[in-house]
Design a protein around this motif. Structure first.
Motif, mmCIF file in Angstrom:
data_model
loop_
_atom_site.group_PDB
_atom_site.id
_atom_site.type_symbol
_atom_site.label_atom_id
_atom_site.label_comp_id
_atom_site.label_asym_id
_atom_site.label_seq_id
_atom_site.Cartn_x
_atom_site.Cartn_y
_atom_site.Cartn_z
ATOM 1 N N ASP A 189 -26.829 -2.060 -14.637
ATOM 2 C CA ASP A 189 -27.471 -3.372 -14.705
ATOM 3 C C ASP A 189 -26.405 -4.402 -15.065
ATOM 4 O O ASP A 189 -26.080 -4.622 -16.232
ATOM 5 C CB ASP A 189 -28.587 -3.346 -15.755
ATOM 6 N N TRP A 190 -25.837 -5.025 -14.029
ATOM 7 C CA TRP A 190 -24.721 -5.941 -14.225
ATOM 8 C C TRP A 190 -25.130 -7.191 -14.984
ATOM 9 O O TRP A 190 -24.329 -7.770 -15.722
ATOM 10 C CB TRP A 190 -24.100 -6.303 -12.879
ATOM 11 N N THR A 191 -26.379 -7.606 -14.830
ATOM 12 C CA THR A 191 -26.844 -8.789 -15.547
ATOM 13 C C THR A 191 -26.862 -8.532 -17.057
ATOM 14 O O THR A 191 -26.410 -9.366 -17.842
ATOM 15 C CB THR A 191 -28.249 -9.185 -15.070
ATOM 16 N N ALA A 192 -27.385 -7.379 -17.447
ATOM 17 C CA ALA A 192 -27.424 -7.040 -18.865
ATOM 18 C C ALA A 192 -26.017 -6.882 -19.424
ATOM 19 O O ALA A 192 -25.734 -7.308 -20.550
ATOM 20 C CB ALA A 192 -28.221 -5.760 -19.082
ATOM 21 N N GLY A 219 -23.339 -8.421 -18.367
ATOM 22 C CA GLY A 219 -22.804 -9.773 -18.498
ATOM 23 C C GLY A 219 -23.353 -10.500 -19.704
ATOM 24 O O GLY A 219 -22.629 -11.226 -20.390
ATOM 25 N N GLU A 220 -24.648 -10.310 -19.986
ATOM 26 C CA GLU A 220 -25.250 -10.939 -21.160
ATOM 27 C C GLU A 220 -24.630 -10.408 -22.450
ATOM 28 O O GLU A 220 -24.335 -11.182 -23.370
ATOM 29 C CB GLU A 220 -26.754 -10.699 -21.178
ATOM 30 N N VAL A 221 -24.440 -9.098 -22.516
ATOM 31 C CA VAL A 221 -23.832 -8.497 -23.710
ATOM 32 C C VAL A 221 -22.405 -9.016 -23.889
ATOM 33 O O VAL A 221 -21.989 -9.346 -25.000
ATOM 34 C CB VAL A 221 -23.863 -6.956 -23.621
ATOM 35 N N ALA A 266 -21.166 -11.869 -22.810
ATOM 36 C CA ALA A 266 -21.207 -13.289 -23.158
ATOM 37 C C ALA A 266 -21.591 -13.489 -24.628
ATOM 38 O O ALA A 266 -20.964 -14.284 -25.350
ATOM 39 C CB ALA A 266 -22.178 -14.036 -22.256
ATOM 40 N N VAL A 267 -22.591 -12.756 -25.096
ATOM 41 C CA VAL A 267 -23.023 -12.894 -26.490
ATOM 42 C C VAL A 267 -21.927 -12.395 -27.428
ATOM 43 O O VAL A 267 -21.636 -13.015 -28.454
ATOM 44 C CB VAL A 267 -24.351 -12.146 -26.725
ATOM 45 N N SER A 268 -21.290 -11.283 -27.072
ATOM 46 C CA SER A 268 -20.200 -10.752 -27.909
ATOM 47 C C SER A 268 -19.051 -11.745 -28.009
ATOM 48 O O SER A 268 -18.507 -11.972 -29.095
ATOM 49 C CB SER A 268 -19.689 -9.428 -27.339
#
Length: 77
Positions: A4-7, A9-11, A13-15
């Motif tokens: 899941d590339w979206t998830a 990317g979100e992780v 970005a948040v990190s």
């Protein structure tokens, strides 16, 4: 296996955002301590303010680190 590339990317970005935020808050704490030292050497106007800012910044950094350890260690859940 699916990724899941979206998830991911979100992780990432948040990190990155949290890391930059902690570094900025820590730097503000160091700046507060530098103002305490400057106030002790010269005029004593910003001594308490710098110490308060430094304390709050370092406390915020410690809280973020403690929360990260809480999330990693399964015995704390």
């Amino acid at each position: 296996m699916q990724l899941d590339w979206t998830a991911l990317g979100e992780v990432a970005a948040v990190s990155t955002g949290v890391t930059i935020g902690v570094v900025v808050v820590f730097a503000l704490g160091v700046l507060g301590l530098a103002r305490v030292e400057a106030a002790r050497e010269g005029d004593a106007g910003t001594d308490a303010v710098g110490l308060g800012v430094a304390g709050l910044c370092f406390l915020a950094c410690a809280a973020v680190v403690a929360y990260g350890i809480y999330l990693i260690v399964p015995q704390f859940h």
